[in-house]
Design a protein around this motif. Structure first.
Motif, PDB file in Angstrom:
ATOM      1  N   SER A  67     -11.604   0.627   1.241  1.00 56.38           N
ATOM      2  CA  SER A  67     -11.278   2.044   1.157  1.00 56.38           C
ATOM      3  C   SER A  67      -9.822   2.213   0.764  1.00 56.38           C
ATOM      4  O   SER A  67      -8.936   1.531   1.285  1.00 56.38           O
ATOM      5  N   LYS A  68      -9.592   3.122  -0.165  1.00 57.28           N
ATOM      6  CA  LYS A  68      -8.241   3.418  -0.620  1.00 57.28           C
ATOM      7  C   LYS A  68      -8.219   4.849  -1.118  1.00 57.28           C
ATOM      8  O   LYS A  68      -9.241   5.554  -1.079  1.00 57.28           O
ATOM      9  N   ARG A  69      -7.049   5.292  -1.587  1.00 54.48           N
ATOM     10  CA  ARG A  69      -6.930   6.679  -2.018  1.00 54.48           C
ATOM     11  C   ARG A  69      -7.979   7.004  -3.090  1.00 54.48           C
ATOM     12  O   ARG A  69      -8.144   6.281  -4.054  1.00 54.48           O
ATOM     13  N   GLY A  70      -8.700   8.090  -2.858  1.00 49.52           N
ATOM     14  CA  GLY A  70      -9.783   8.477  -3.753  1.00 49.52           C
ATOM     15  C   GLY A  70     -11.151   8.135  -3.216  1.00 49.52           C
ATOM     16  O   GLY A  70     -12.151   8.662  -3.685  1.00 49.52           O
ATOM     17  N   SER A  71     -11.198   7.230  -2.196  1.00 52.76           N
ATOM     18  CA  SER A  71     -12.482   6.901  -1.580  1.00 52.76           C
ATOM     19  C   SER A  71     -12.942   8.056  -0.686  1.00 52.76           C
ATOM     20  O   SER A  71     -12.136   8.886  -0.272  1.00 52.76           O
ATOM     21  N   TYR A  72     -14.224   8.075  -0.381  1.00 50.13           N
ATOM     22  CA  TYR A  72     -14.746   9.073   0.541  1.00 50.13           C
ATOM     23  C   TYR A  72     -16.023   8.542   1.168  1.00 50.13           C
ATOM     24  O   TYR A  72     -16.632   7.598   0.665  1.00 50.13           O
ATOM     25  N   GLY A  73     -16.394   9.119   2.312  1.00 51.19           N
ATOM     26  CA  GLY A  73     -17.624   8.704   2.949  1.00 51.19           C
ATOM     27  C   GLY A  73     -17.445   8.348   4.413  1.00 51.19           C
ATOM     28  O   GLY A  73     -16.408   8.620   5.023  1.00 51.19           O
ATOM     29  N   SER A  74     -18.466   7.705   4.983  1.00 50.12           N
ATOM     30  CA  SER A  74     -18.495   7.436   6.419  1.00 50.12           C
ATOM     31  C   SER A  74     -17.417   6.456   6.859  1.00 50.12           C
ATOM     32  O   SER A  74     -16.852   6.589   7.952  1.00 50.12           O
ATOM     33  N   GLU A  75     -17.123   5.453   6.030  1.00 51.98           N
ATOM     34  CA  GLU A  75     -16.081   4.494   6.408  1.00 51.98           C
ATOM     35  C   GLU A  75     -14.723   5.188   6.514  1.00 51.98           C
ATOM     36  O   GLU A  75     -13.942   4.900   7.429  1.00 51.98           O
ATOM     37  N   VAL A  76     -14.455   6.093   5.593  1.00 51.73           N
ATOM     38  CA  VAL A  76     -13.195   6.837   5.641  1.00 51.73           C
ATOM     39  C   VAL A  76     -13.139   7.700   6.899  1.00 51.73           C
ATOM     40  O   VAL A  76     -12.086   7.819   7.545  1.00 51.73           O
ATOM     41  N   ARG A  77     -14.268   8.272   7.278  1.00 50.32           N
ATOM     42  CA  ARG A  77     -14.316   9.055   8.520  1.00 50.32           C
ATOM     43  C   ARG A  77     -13.988   8.179   9.729  1.00 50.32           C
ATOM     44  O   ARG A  77     -13.272   8.599  10.648  1.00 50.32           O
ATOM     45  N   GLN A  78     -14.507   6.956   9.727  1.00 47.31           N
ATOM     46  CA  GLN A  78     -14.207   6.036  10.825  1.00 47.31           C
ATOM     47  C   GLN A  78     -12.720   5.733  10.871  1.00 47.31           C
ATOM     48  O   GLN A  78     -12.108   5.709  11.946  1.00 47.31           O
ATOM     49  N   ILE A  79     -12.141   5.491   9.703  1.00 48.46           N
ATOM     50  CA  ILE A  79     -10.709   5.200   9.625  1.00 48.46           C
ATOM     51  C   ILE A  79      -9.907   6.378  10.160  1.00 48.46           C
ATOM     52  O   ILE A  79      -8.987   6.208  10.981  1.00 48.46           O
ATOM     53  N   GLN A  80     -10.234   7.566   9.710  1.00 50.40           N
ATOM     54  CA  GLN A  80      -9.506   8.757  10.144  1.00 50.40           C
ATOM     55  C   GLN A  80      -9.662   8.982  11.648  1.00 50.40           C
ATOM     56  O   GLN A  80      -8.699   9.350  12.329  1.00 50.40           O
ATOM     57  N   ILE A 117      -3.984   0.489   1.676  1.00 46.06           N
ATOM     58  CA  ILE A 117      -5.364   0.149   1.319  1.00 46.06           C
ATOM     59  C   ILE A 117      -6.062  -0.431   2.543  1.00 46.06           C
ATOM     60  O   ILE A 117      -5.576  -1.373   3.158  1.00 46.06           O
ATOM     61  N   ALA A 118      -7.181   0.121   2.912  1.00 46.29           N
ATOM     62  CA  ALA A 118      -7.929  -0.361   4.070  1.00 46.29           C
ATOM     63  C   ALA A 118      -8.866  -1.487   3.633  1.00 46.29           C
ATOM     64  O   ALA A 118     -10.072  -1.294   3.465  1.00 46.29           O
ATOM     65  N   GLY A 119      -8.287  -2.659   3.413  1.00 49.04           N
ATOM     66  CA  GLY A 119      -9.069  -3.828   3.047  1.00 49.04           C
ATOM     67  C   GLY A 119      -9.602  -4.534   4.284  1.00 49.04           C
ATOM     68  O   GLY A 119      -9.484  -4.023   5.401  1.00 49.04           O
ATOM     69  N   PRO A 120     -10.172  -5.727   4.128  1.00 51.60           N
ATOM     70  CA  PRO A 120     -10.815  -6.423   5.247  1.00 51.60           C
ATOM     71  C   PRO A 120      -9.916  -6.650   6.457  1.00 51.60           C
ATOM     72  O   PRO A 120     -10.340  -6.446   7.594  1.00 51.60           O
ATOM     73  N   ARG A 121      -8.653  -7.070   6.232  1.00 51.96           N
ATOM     74  CA  ARG A 121      -7.767  -7.353   7.366  1.00 51.96           C
ATOM     75  C   ARG A 121      -7.405  -6.074   8.117  1.00 51.96           C
ATOM     76  O   ARG A 121      -7.355  -6.051   9.350  1.00 51.96           O
ATOM     77  N   THR A 122      -7.143  -5.013   7.366  1.00 54.23           N
ATOM     78  CA  THR A 122      -6.792  -3.746   8.006  1.00 54.23           C
ATOM     79  C   THR A 122      -7.975  -3.192   8.783  1.00 54.23           C
ATOM     80  O   THR A 122      -7.831  -2.736   9.924  1.00 54.23           O
ATOM     81  N   LEU A 123      -9.157  -3.231   8.188  1.00 52.77           N
ATOM     82  CA  LEU A 123     -10.347  -2.740   8.879  1.00 52.77           C
ATOM     83  C   LEU A 123     -10.637  -3.573  10.118  1.00 52.77           C
ATOM     84  O   LEU A 123     -11.047  -3.048  11.155  1.00 52.77           O
ATOM     85  N   SER A 124     -10.427  -4.885  10.019  1.00 51.11           N
ATOM     86  CA  SER A 124     -10.643  -5.751  11.167  1.00 51.11           C
ATOM     87  C   SER A 124      -9.702  -5.383  12.307  1.00 51.11           C
ATOM     88  O   SER A 124     -10.104  -5.322  13.477  1.00 51.11           O
ATOM     89  N   ALA A 125      -8.430  -5.114  11.948  1.00 50.08           N
ATOM     90  CA  ALA A 125      -7.445  -4.729  12.967  1.00 50.08           C
ATOM     91  C   ALA A 125      -7.809  -3.401  13.613  1.00 50.08           C
ATOM     92  O   ALA A 125      -7.492  -3.157  14.778  1.00 50.08           O
ATOM     93  N   MET A 126      -8.482  -2.538  12.863  1.00 47.99           N
ATOM     94  CA  MET A 126      -8.919  -1.249  13.399  1.00 47.99           C
ATOM     95  C   MET A 126     -10.223  -1.360  14.190  1.00 47.99           C
ATOM     96  O   MET A 126     -10.620  -0.415  14.870  1.00 47.99           O
ATOM     97  N   GLY A 127     -10.874  -2.505  14.073  1.00 51.95           N
ATOM     98  CA  GLY A 127     -12.152  -2.664  14.754  1.00 51.95           C
ATOM     99  C   GLY A 127     -13.308  -2.025  14.010  1.00 51.95           C
ATOM    100  O   GLY A 127     -14.309  -1.628  14.607  1.00 51.95           O
ATOM    101  N   ILE A 128     -13.177  -1.936  12.682  1.00 50.62           N
ATOM    102  CA  ILE A 128     -14.221  -1.346  11.854  1.00 50.62           C
ATOM    103  C   ILE A 128     -14.927  -2.448  11.086  1.00 50.62           C
ATOM    104  O   ILE A 128     -14.279  -3.228  10.381  1.00 50.62           O
ATOM    105  N   SER A 129     -16.226  -2.514  11.197  1.00 44.58           N
ATOM    106  CA  SER A 129     -17.002  -3.539  10.510  1.00 44.58           C
ATOM    107  C   SER A 129     -16.986  -3.284   9.017  1.00 44.58           C
ATOM    108  O   SER A 129     -17.230  -2.171   8.557  1.00 44.58           O
ATOM    109  N   SER A 130     -16.687  -4.347   8.248  1.00 51.36           N
ATOM    110  CA  SER A 130     -16.633  -4.212   6.796  1.00 51.36           C
ATOM    111  C   SER A 130     -17.809  -4.884   6.111  1.00 51.36           C
ATOM    112  O   SER A 130     -17.831  -5.023   4.906  1.00 51.36           O
TER     113      SER A 130
END
Length: 249
Positions: free
Chosen positions: A55-68, A107-120
């Motif tokens: 996920s990065k700028r311009g992305s949208y959807g459920s993963e972005v909602r989880q990040i937010q 950019i919410a790549g694999p390492r960032t998502l992992s640190a957030m506890g979001i499954s990628s």
């Protein structure tokens, strides 16, 4: 007649060139909810914008909602949970990355998502439930082992416990891991019995909700006080506060 045909050919070629030039415009803009979304259409990418970037700028959807949702609960994001990865979401991600020792590229790549506890899709979240007993015991081990550490460092202690629960080499329950003989100084010296503060309880809940700033580590130690020679031979995964964390060998 020939001149007319030549003129028509030139016109067609001119229109074709203009059309191709239009397609090379590198950016398009549109308005999302409460913020301007800038979508990059060019194909050049930074080192972080590989196929692994999610996920990065311009992305949208459920993963972005989880990040937010995660970033808002931790105080990084103050916008709407709209599922649109705009400038405010990107800024919040950068702040989170800086505080967690990650490359602050937004950019919410694999390492960032992992640190957030979001499954990628390449990782899985803990299967341990957030029962009151689990929260209580995690808060006690956090308070006994890491009070005075930065908040992310307190979450990290709980994350190590949960990572051990998921590892076949360790007991399969939080209590089993915490009370494993010699595993934690706070158990050996009785600090496990101290009453945790609210910060420790919140750190326990965040870890149970999937936040793992250790990237799957199952060991940690304080280099200034550790006497175990073996643990110092483990590869370092991340440093948080006074502690060093490792996924082991």
């Amino acid at each position: 007649m020939r001149m007319r045909k030549l003129y028509e050919v030139v016109c067609v070629l001119t229109l074709a060139v203009a059309f191709v030039a239009t397609l090379t415009i590198s950016e398009a803009y549109f308005y999302g909810t409460n913020e301007l979304i800038n979508i990059k259409l060019n194909t050049s990418k930074t080192n972080e914008e590989t196929s692994d970037a999610l996920s990065k700028r311009g992305s949208y959807g459920s993963e972005v909602r989880q990040i937010q949702t995660k970033l808002k609960s931790w105080g990084y994001y103050n916008g709407e949970i709209d599922g649109i990865y705009g400038s405010r979401t990107e800024s919040a991600v950068k702040s989170f990355q800086r505080n967690n020792g990650l490359t602050a590229d937004g950019i919410a790549g694999p390492r960032t998502l992992s640190a957030m506890g979001i499954s990628s899709g390449n990782s899985s979240s803990s299967s341990v439930s957030a029962t009151s007993a689990n929260v209580e015991l995690l808060a006690r081990i956090i308070y006994g082992e890491a009070r005075g550490e930065p908040y992310v460092g307190q979450v990290a202690i709980a994350a190590v416990v949960l990572n051990r629960v998921e590892d076949s080499r360790f007991p399969k329950t939080i209590a089993g891991v915490v009370y494993q003989s010699g595993a934690f100084d706070a158990v050996s010296d009785g600090q496990i019995n101290y009453t945790p503060n609210q910060t420790a309880y919140q750190a326990a809940r965040d870890a149970l909700n999937g936040w793992d700033p250790t990237y799957g580590s199952i060991y940690y130690y304080n280099p200034a006080t550790a006497t175990n020679k073996w643990i110092k031979t483990l590869p370092i995964t991340v440093r948080i506060g006074k502690h060093v964390f490792s996924v082991g060998k």
